[in-house]
Write an enzyme that holds these catalytic residues in place. Sequence first.
Site, PDB file in Angstrom:
ATOM      1  N   SER A 120       0.251 -24.835 -21.664  1.00  0.00           N
ATOM      2  CA  SER A 120       1.244 -23.961 -22.305  1.00  0.00           C
ATOM      3  C   SER A 120       0.692 -23.432 -23.619  1.00  0.00           C
ATOM      4  O   SER A 120      -0.292 -23.965 -24.141  1.00  0.00           O
ATOM      5  CB  SER A 120       2.493 -24.800 -22.590  1.00  0.00           C
ATOM      6  OG  SER A 120       3.368 -24.165 -23.483  1.00  0.00           O
TER       7      SER A 120
ATOM      8  N   TYR B  13       8.218 -31.156 -25.462  1.00  0.00           N
ATOM      9  CA  TYR B  13       7.421 -30.281 -24.595  1.00  0.00           C
ATOM     10  C   TYR B  13       6.039 -30.056 -25.209  1.00  0.00           C
ATOM     11  O   TYR B  13       5.013 -30.149 -24.528  1.00  0.00           O
ATOM     12  CB  TYR B  13       8.175 -28.964 -24.432  1.00  0.00           C
ATOM     13  CG  TYR B  13       7.585 -27.974 -23.447  1.00  0.00           C
ATOM     14  CD1 TYR B  13       7.782 -28.121 -22.081  1.00  0.00           C
ATOM     15  CD2 TYR B  13       6.853 -26.871 -23.896  1.00  0.00           C
ATOM     16  CE1 TYR B  13       7.267 -27.196 -21.182  1.00  0.00           C
ATOM     17  CE2 TYR B  13       6.333 -25.940 -23.003  1.00  0.00           C
ATOM     18  CZ  TYR B  13       6.539 -26.106 -21.640  1.00  0.00           C
ATOM     19  OH  TYR B  13       6.029 -25.188 -20.755  1.00  0.00           O
TER      20      TYR B  13
HETATM   21  P1  NAP Z   1      10.459 -23.406 -13.363  1.00  0.00           P
HETATM   22  O1  NAP Z   1      10.766 -22.018 -12.940  1.00  0.00           O
HETATM   23  O2  NAP Z   1      11.510 -24.180 -14.064  1.00  0.00           O
HETATM   24  O3  NAP Z   1       9.828 -24.273 -12.181  1.00  0.00           O
HETATM   25  C1  NAP Z   1       9.443 -25.615 -12.409  1.00  0.00           C
HETATM   26  C2  NAP Z   1       9.370 -26.325 -11.103  1.00  0.00           C
HETATM   27  O4  NAP Z   1       9.085 -27.722 -11.311  1.00  0.00           O
HETATM   28  C3  NAP Z   1      10.680 -26.257 -10.345  1.00  0.00           C
HETATM   29  O5  NAP Z   1      10.420 -25.962  -8.995  1.00  0.00           O
HETATM   30  C4  NAP Z   1      11.206 -27.647 -10.524  1.00  0.00           C
HETATM   31  O6  NAP Z   1      12.043 -28.058  -9.503  1.00  0.00           O
HETATM   32  C5  NAP Z   1       9.954 -28.472 -10.501  1.00  0.00           C
HETATM   33  N1  NAP Z   1      10.172 -29.834 -10.991  1.00  0.00           N
HETATM   34  C6  NAP Z   1      10.772 -30.207 -12.141  1.00  0.00           C
HETATM   35  N2  NAP Z   1      10.801 -31.549 -12.229  1.00  0.00           N
HETATM   36  C7  NAP Z   1      10.209 -32.028 -11.107  1.00  0.00           C
HETATM   37  C8  NAP Z   1       9.931 -33.333 -10.627  1.00  0.00           C
HETATM   38  N3  NAP Z   1      10.250 -34.423 -11.317  1.00  0.00           N
HETATM   39  N4  NAP Z   1       9.299 -33.462  -9.430  1.00  0.00           N
HETATM   40  C9  NAP Z   1       8.971 -32.369  -8.720  1.00  0.00           C
HETATM   41  N5  NAP Z   1       9.213 -31.114  -9.124  1.00  0.00           N
HETATM   42  C10 NAP Z   1       9.821 -30.938 -10.305  1.00  0.00           C
HETATM   43  O7  NAP Z   1       9.229 -23.354 -14.331  1.00  0.00           O
HETATM   44  P2  NAP Z   1       8.020 -22.335 -14.428  1.00  0.00           P
HETATM   45  O8  NAP Z   1       8.321 -21.443 -15.564  1.00  0.00           O
HETATM   46  O9  NAP Z   1       7.640 -21.804 -13.104  1.00  0.00           O
HETATM   47  O10 NAP Z   1       6.955 -23.380 -14.933  1.00  0.00           O
HETATM   48  C11 NAP Z   1       5.985 -24.019 -14.123  1.00  0.00           C
HETATM   49  C12 NAP Z   1       5.033 -24.748 -15.042  1.00  0.00           C
HETATM   50  O11 NAP Z   1       4.480 -23.827 -15.966  1.00  0.00           O
HETATM   51  C13 NAP Z   1       5.703 -25.829 -15.880  1.00  0.00           C
HETATM   52  O12 NAP Z   1       4.831 -26.905 -16.052  1.00  0.00           O
HETATM   53  C14 NAP Z   1       5.937 -25.119 -17.205  1.00  0.00           C
HETATM   54  O13 NAP Z   1       6.049 -25.993 -18.275  1.00  0.00           O
HETATM   55  C15 NAP Z   1       4.707 -24.269 -17.289  1.00  0.00           C
HETATM   56  N6  NAP Z   1       4.792 -23.112 -18.162  1.00  0.00           N
HETATM   57  C16 NAP Z   1       5.749 -22.165 -18.005  1.00  0.00           C
HETATM   58  C17 NAP Z   1       5.739 -21.049 -18.854  1.00  0.00           C
HETATM   59  C18 NAP Z   1       6.748 -19.950 -18.783  1.00  0.00           C
HETATM   60  O14 NAP Z   1       6.777 -19.108 -19.698  1.00  0.00           O
HETATM   61  N7  NAP Z   1       7.573 -19.866 -17.763  1.00  0.00           N
HETATM   62  C19 NAP Z   1       4.770 -20.944 -19.826  1.00  0.00           C
HETATM   63  C20 NAP Z   1       3.813 -21.953 -19.957  1.00  0.00           C
HETATM   64  C21 NAP Z   1       3.834 -23.024 -19.117  1.00  0.00           C
HETATM   65  P3  NAP Z   1      13.654 -28.083  -9.668  1.00  0.00           P
HETATM   66  O15 NAP Z   1      14.078 -26.989  -8.817  1.00  0.00           O
HETATM   67  O16 NAP Z   1      13.965 -29.419  -9.165  1.00  0.00           O
HETATM   68  O17 NAP Z   1      13.994 -27.920 -11.105  1.00  0.00           O
HETATM   69  C1  GCO Z   2       9.821 -22.058 -25.308  1.00  0.00           C
HETATM   70  C2  GCO Z   2       9.246 -21.761 -23.969  1.00  0.00           C
HETATM   71  C3  GCO Z   2       7.858 -22.213 -23.801  1.00  0.00           C
HETATM   72  C4  GCO Z   2       7.186 -21.790 -22.597  1.00  0.00           C
HETATM   73  C5  GCO Z   2       5.787 -21.819 -22.419  1.00  0.00           C
HETATM   74  C6  GCO Z   2       4.964 -21.046 -23.380  1.00  0.00           C
HETATM   75  O1  GCO Z   2      10.986 -22.448 -25.376  1.00  0.00           O
HETATM   76  O2  GCO Z   2       9.120 -21.847 -26.304  1.00  0.00           O
HETATM   77  O3  GCO Z   2      10.026 -22.147 -22.921  1.00  0.00           O
HETATM   78  O4  GCO Z   2       7.513 -23.357 -24.390  1.00  0.00           O
HETATM   79  O5  GCO Z   2       7.898 -21.470 -21.527  1.00  0.00           O
HETATM   80  O6  GCO Z   2       5.315 -23.070 -22.085  1.00  0.00           O
HETATM   81  O7  GCO Z   2       3.628 -21.098 -23.057  1.00  0.00           O
END
Ligand code: NAP
Ligand code: GCO
Length: 266
Positions: free
Chosen positions: A147, A160
């Site tokens: 992240s 986080y």
């Molecule tokens: P999301 O839309 O909330 O999807 C996260 C997925 O993880 C969901 O399918 C969720 O399932 C699953 N999950 C949560 N807890 C779990 C568990 N204990 N066992 C198995 N599955 C579980 O999030 P996303 O934005 O696609 O993020 C995916 C990854 O990228 C995460 O690690 C997040 O921190 C990272 N990330 C996201 C962003 C962003 O801007 N979106 C930026 C940087 C990093 P449920 O349906 O059960 O909740």
């Molecule tokens: C926030 C965001 C983030 C991200 C992401 C950024 O509240 O600042 O949810 O932390 O989604 O991981 O890279």
Amino acid sequence: MDHTDILSLKGKVAWVTGASYGIGFAIASAFAQAGAKIAFNDINQELVDKGLASYKKAGIAVKGYVCDVTDEDSVIKTNALITKDLGAVDILVNNAGIIRRTPMHEMEVSDWRRVIDIDLNAPFIVAKAVLPSMMERKGGKIINICSMMSELGRETVSAYAAAKGGLKMLTRNICSEYGKYNIQCNGIGPGYIATPQTAPLREKQADGSRHPFDSFIIAKTPAERWGTTEDLTGPALFLASKASDFVNGHVLYVDGGILAYIGKQP
Ligand code: NAP
Ligand code: GCO
């Protein structure tokens, strides 16, 4: 060296955790198009079924498993099932993750622990499960979804940021410990990506104007937009394929330039 198929994942088995939707879904779909056999998991049957329906709609063949990535027994059983159904895991993407946005001095310890458990402990648990077979077969790819918060802090996301900072160091340590087995462990650090996880930060205000955080991200990103899940698929393919066989312990930030930019003067 022939570069024609350098990004091909033909014949590889990839496990993408928490990939019913969002970033994991996009990465798993791209891997399938590149020829990999895909396994994903989610925490209950209803969510797995929802994910399976989305993949079917997109014309992508996958296997879905019920598995909470924080539960080591369930992870070990799921790894054995994937191995039986598709073959041993060649590519692991530790994608499952959650966030809690609460000022640290008000955060319940149980919430802190849950974030650390899913975002940091689980990548350790799942990587631990797949490593022995990768070591035996002298090859494997582990991609940890890190992240911006692997590098930066901001108010309300202490757990986080602690977890994602730790995940960056776990990435470097897996590289250090298992590079000799031809295992590459790298991270992807997405910028601000439009998914359900960030939906609350993009909600329109009562008067129809942009959420202040939405405007802030546009101003802080040289690309002047939120990322899409598709922005992450090329980088993920690179890190999953032989194109990156000498890239190890690296976090590839896919952020439209956020980390390079001081931001606009208000
Ligand atoms: P999301 O839309 O909330 O999807 C996260 C997925 O993880 C969901 O399918 C969720 O399932 C699953 N999950 C949560 N807890 C779990 C568990 N204990 N066992 C198995 N599955 C579980 O999030 P996303 O934005 O696609 O993020 C995916 C990854 O990228 C995460 O690690 C997040 O921190 C990272 N990330 C996201 C962003 C962003 O801007 N979106 C930026 C940087 C990093 P449920 O349906 O059960 O909740
Ligand atoms: C926030 C965001 C983030 C991200 C992401 C950024 O509240 O600042 O949810 O932390 O989604 O991981 O890279």
